[in-house]
Write a protein that holds these residues in place. Structure first.
Motif, PDB file in Angstrom:
ATOM      1  N   GLY A 177     -22.358 -10.049 -31.935  1.00 37.15           N
ATOM      2  CA  GLY A 177     -22.305  -8.762 -32.625  1.00 37.15           C
ATOM      3  C   GLY A 177     -23.330  -7.770 -32.126  1.00 37.15           C
ATOM      4  N   ASP A 178     -23.771  -7.925 -30.872  1.00 35.27           N
ATOM      5  CA  ASP A 178     -24.864  -7.114 -30.329  1.00 35.27           C
ATOM      6  C   ASP A 178     -24.420  -6.105 -29.280  1.00 35.27           C
ATOM      7  N   TRP A 179     -23.148  -6.084 -28.913  1.00 34.71           N
ATOM      8  CA  TRP A 179     -22.738  -5.283 -27.778  1.00 34.71           C
ATOM      9  C   TRP A 179     -23.063  -3.799 -27.945  1.00 34.71           C
ATOM     10  N   GLU A 180     -22.648  -3.215 -29.045  1.00 34.44           N
ATOM     11  CA  GLU A 180     -22.840  -1.768 -29.208  1.00 34.44           C
ATOM     12  C   GLU A 180     -24.317  -1.399 -29.197  1.00 34.44           C
ATOM     13  N   LYS A 181     -25.122  -2.152 -29.930  1.00 31.91           N
ATOM     14  CA  LYS A 181     -26.554  -1.852 -30.022  1.00 31.91           C
ATOM     15  C   LYS A 181     -27.244  -2.021 -28.672  1.00 31.91           C
ATOM     16  N   VAL A 182     -27.008  -3.146 -28.021  1.00 39.17           N
ATOM     17  CA  VAL A 182     -27.721  -3.444 -26.778  1.00 39.17           C
ATOM     18  C   VAL A 182     -27.238  -2.543 -25.642  1.00 39.17           C
ATOM     19  N   SER A 183     -25.932  -2.372 -25.505  1.00 39.75           N
ATOM     20  CA  SER A 183     -25.426  -1.546 -24.401  1.00 39.75           C
ATOM     21  C   SER A 183     -25.873  -0.100 -24.554  1.00 39.75           C
ATOM     22  N   ALA A 184     -25.887   0.415 -25.790  1.00 30.80           N
ATOM     23  CA  ALA A 184     -26.354   1.786 -26.017  1.00 30.80           C
ATOM     24  C   ALA A 184     -27.830   1.923 -25.689  1.00 30.80           C
ATOM     25  N   SER A 185     -28.615   0.916 -26.058  1.00 28.40           N
ATOM     26  CA  SER A 185     -30.048   0.956 -25.778  1.00 28.40           C
ATOM     27  C   SER A 185     -30.323   0.891 -24.278  1.00 28.40           C
ATOM     28  N   VAL A 186     -29.571   0.057 -23.564  1.00 30.49           N
ATOM     29  CA  VAL A 186     -29.745  -0.024 -22.112  1.00 30.49           C
ATOM     30  C   VAL A 186     -29.390   1.308 -21.456  1.00 30.49           C
ATOM     31  N   GLN A 187     -28.305   1.934 -21.886  1.00 32.63           N
ATOM     32  CA  GLN A 187     -27.942   3.237 -21.332  1.00 32.63           C
ATOM     33  C   GLN A 187     -29.021   4.277 -21.613  1.00 32.63           C
ATOM     34  N   HIS A 188     -29.630   4.189 -22.795  1.00 30.73           N
ATOM     35  CA  HIS A 188     -30.725   5.102 -23.133  1.00 30.73           C
ATOM     36  C   HIS A 188     -31.896   4.910 -22.181  1.00 30.73           C
ATOM     37  N   THR A 189     -32.198   3.657 -21.853  1.00 31.41           N
ATOM     38  CA  THR A 189     -33.282   3.382 -20.907  1.00 31.41           C
ATOM     39  C   THR A 189     -32.945   3.920 -19.523  1.00 31.41           C
ATOM     40  N   LEU A 190     -31.702   3.754 -19.096  1.00 35.35           N
ATOM     41  CA  LEU A 190     -31.299   4.296 -17.800  1.00 35.35           C
ATOM     42  C   LEU A 190     -31.442   5.815 -17.763  1.00 35.35           C
ATOM     43  N   GLU A 191     -31.213   6.469 -18.894  1.00 36.95           N
ATOM     44  CA  GLU A 191     -31.293   7.931 -18.959  1.00 36.95           C
ATOM     45  C   GLU A 191     -32.722   8.432 -19.087  1.00 36.95           C
ATOM     46  N   THR A 212     -41.772   0.160 -26.845  1.00 36.02           N
ATOM     47  CA  THR A 212     -41.257   0.373 -28.193  1.00 36.02           C
ATOM     48  C   THR A 212     -40.611  -0.900 -28.741  1.00 36.02           C
ATOM     49  N   VAL A 213     -40.509  -0.961 -30.055  1.00 39.56           N
ATOM     50  CA  VAL A 213     -39.818  -2.081 -30.689  1.00 39.56           C
ATOM     51  C   VAL A 213     -38.360  -2.124 -30.238  1.00 39.56           C
ATOM     52  N   GLU A 214     -37.734  -0.983 -30.153  1.00 40.17           N
ATOM     53  CA  GLU A 214     -36.327  -0.924 -29.764  1.00 40.17           C
ATOM     54  C   GLU A 214     -36.113  -1.565 -28.393  1.00 40.17           C
ATOM     55  N   GLU A 215     -36.990  -1.248 -27.456  1.00 38.43           N
ATOM     56  CA  GLU A 215     -36.873  -1.838 -26.123  1.00 38.43           C
ATOM     57  C   GLU A 215     -37.086  -3.345 -26.160  1.00 38.43           C
ATOM     58  N   ALA A 216     -38.047  -3.800 -26.966  1.00 34.22           N
ATOM     59  CA  ALA A 216     -38.318  -5.235 -27.082  1.00 34.22           C
ATOM     60  C   ALA A 216     -37.121  -5.973 -27.678  1.00 34.22           C
ATOM     61  N   VAL A 217     -36.500  -5.377 -28.671  1.00 30.07           N
ATOM     62  CA  VAL A 217     -35.317  -5.987 -29.293  1.00 30.07           C
ATOM     63  C   VAL A 217     -34.171  -6.048 -28.290  1.00 30.07           C
ATOM     64  N   THR A 218     -34.005  -4.999 -27.505  1.00 30.19           N
ATOM     65  CA  THR A 218     -32.954  -4.982 -26.489  1.00 30.19           C
ATOM     66  C   THR A 218     -33.150  -6.089 -25.472  1.00 30.19           C
ATOM     67  N   MET A 219     -34.396  -6.284 -25.018  1.00 30.89           N
ATOM     68  CA  MET A 219     -34.665  -7.356 -24.067  1.00 30.89           C
ATOM     69  C   MET A 219     -34.333  -8.708 -24.674  1.00 30.89           C
ATOM     70  N   ALA A 220     -34.671  -8.910 -25.935  1.00 34.15           N
ATOM     71  CA  ALA A 220     -34.351 -10.176 -26.604  1.00 34.15           C
ATOM     72  C   ALA A 220     -32.842 -10.398 -26.660  1.00 34.15           C
ATOM     73  N   GLY A 221     -32.092  -9.329 -26.937  1.00 33.61           N
ATOM     74  CA  GLY A 221     -30.641  -9.443 -26.991  1.00 33.61           C
ATOM     75  C   GLY A 221     -30.030  -9.769 -25.644  1.00 33.61           C
ATOM     76  N   LEU A 222     -30.525  -9.121 -24.599  1.00 35.30           N
ATOM     77  CA  LEU A 222     -30.030  -9.404 -23.252  1.00 35.30           C
ATOM     78  C   LEU A 222     -30.328 -10.846 -22.856  1.00 35.30           C
ATOM     79  N   ILE A 223     -31.528 -11.295 -23.179  1.00 32.29           N
ATOM     80  CA  ILE A 223     -31.938 -12.639 -22.777  1.00 32.29           C
ATOM     81  C   ILE A 223     -31.131 -13.702 -23.514  1.00 32.29           C
ATOM     82  N   ARG A 224     -30.927 -13.531 -24.820  1.00 26.81           N
ATOM     83  CA  ARG A 224     -30.110 -14.506 -25.529  1.00 26.81           C
ATOM     84  C   ARG A 224     -28.679 -14.529 -24.972  1.00 26.81           C
TER      85      ARG A 224
END
Length: 372
Positions: A323-337, A241-253
């Motif tokens: 300014g990415d903490w809330e978005k990225v951390s929530a997305s990672v938790q969603h992936t874990l779930e 998904t786009v959401e997952e791709a964006v999350t990976m970009a945020g983690l990597i940066r």
């Protein structure tokens, strides 16, 4: 890339072209790229190794919201182009059942030369990845960042794993694409470099011995880009998904920025043997998020969720800075779930017993949130 900017983001994605009637890969890249270039620039949508693949590359982005917008636009344009051609687009690291022997090589000299050199290995390499560039123009510092960032590549791989099937079989791997890719020379983890001179000396020696013709044929999971003033991360499967791709970009940066701060502050670096890194990488490809992963710093195994959350804690200051903490951390938790792409593909197969249904699911997830 814009050389005046630091920590910018660029993302490349490699898509599967799908025949919607059979669910198989189909070699229609030239036609689909032609349609897509009516709305996307020539540099944005490109051919890849095989005619059943299409690659996109975003423009240089300053923020995750811009990454999201660019990826959504690229996916939308390629999906619509495929639809005009009577086909569909899927984002997964391998196709669940299509035979590599039926895939035609893209008629470009670069790919023909690779096939001539690598033979069977390259013929079987019908795989699909996600590459993230982060802007950092000082190559000497960037190399020291790579020394530190490589410690965490296995966590990125576990989160993104999205290729459990190969030739109509469950491989037992969350990222079988990683196993396929690892057979190439000069793939996997880069070595530790004391300084930039050591790196350039190695490149010169590899060229002089005929191992490579130029640095672009070094396929490490993380490397200095020869084309752009960036660090390029090549470790992950393409995200579904786009959401997952964006999350990976945020983690990597955030990882690049965190390691950059450690370098310029001259913080000590814990040496990790390459055997430990290789083992951690294998475990991430094998199990994804379903079992224990290797904490390479403590030399122990931890439940995947524990190591992922440890990684998030490590990156939190950088994520908050952007300014990415809330978005990225929530997305990672969603992936874990909900599971990474590999887990979700396997769940669909367990429910339906059909690889065609798995493909349909991947196609629907690929357009999630961008096609009404």
């Amino acid at each position: 890339m814009n050389e005046t900017e630091e920590f910018t983001i660029g993302v490349e994605e490699e898509y599967q072209i799908i025949n919607p009637q059979t669910g198989e890969l189909c070699g229609r890249a030239e036609q689909i790229i032609g349609y897509a270039r009516k709305t996307l620039d020539k540099e944005v949508v490109q051919p890849e190794m095989y005619l059943s693949q299409v690659e996109i590359a975003t423009v240089v982005c300053q923020s995750l919201s811009e990454v999201h917008r660019e990826l959504a636009n690229c996916r939308r344009a390629v999906i619509e182009a495929a639809k005009q051609d009577g086909n569909a687009i899927a984002a997964a690291g391998t196709h669940p059942f299509s035979d590599w022997q039926k895939q035609e090589l893209t008629p470009k000299r670069r790919y023909q030369n690779l096939q001539a050199e690598l033979k069977q290995t390259i013929r079987e390499l019908v795989i699909f990845g996600n590459h993230v560039h982060v802007g950092l123009k000082d190559k000497a510092i960037a190399l020291q960042v790579i020394n530190r960032a490589r410690i965490w590549l296995s966590v990125l791989l576990a989160l993104s794993a999205n290729s459990p099937f190969w030739l109509g079989q469950a491989t037992g791997y969350a990222s079988y694409r990683t196993q396929m890719w690892s057979r190439l020379p000069l793939s996997g983890q880069p070595q530790f470099f004391n300084d930039y001179q050591e790196y350039t000396t190695l490149i010169e020696e590899l060229i002089s011995t005929g191992a490579i013709k130029d640095p672009t044929t070094i396929y490490w999971d993380i490397r200095l880009s020869e084309k752009f003033p960036t660090i390029e991360f090549r470790v992950t499967d393409i995200c579904m998904t786009v959401e997952e791709a964006v999350t990976m970009a945020g983690l990597i940066r955030a990882l690049v920025y965190t390691c950059y701060q450690e370098v310029i502050n001259d913080e000590s670096l814990i040496a990790v043997r390459p055997e430990i890194l290789k083992t951690a990488h294998w475990c991430a490809a094998r199990y994804g998020l379903t079992e224990h992963l290797v904490d390479v710093l403590e030399k122990v195994t931890l439940p995947a969720s524990d190591l992922v959350n440890q990684f998030l804690d490590y990156l939190r200051p950088a994520l908050e800075k952007f300014g990415d903490w809330e978005k990225v951390s929530a997305s990672v938790q969603h992936t874990l779930e909900q599971g990474n792409g590999a887990q979700r593909q396997l769940e669909i197969y367990e429910k339906t017993g059909s690889y065609q249904e798995v493909v349909k699911y991947i196609v629907s997830q690929t357009q999630q949130g961008i096609i009404s």
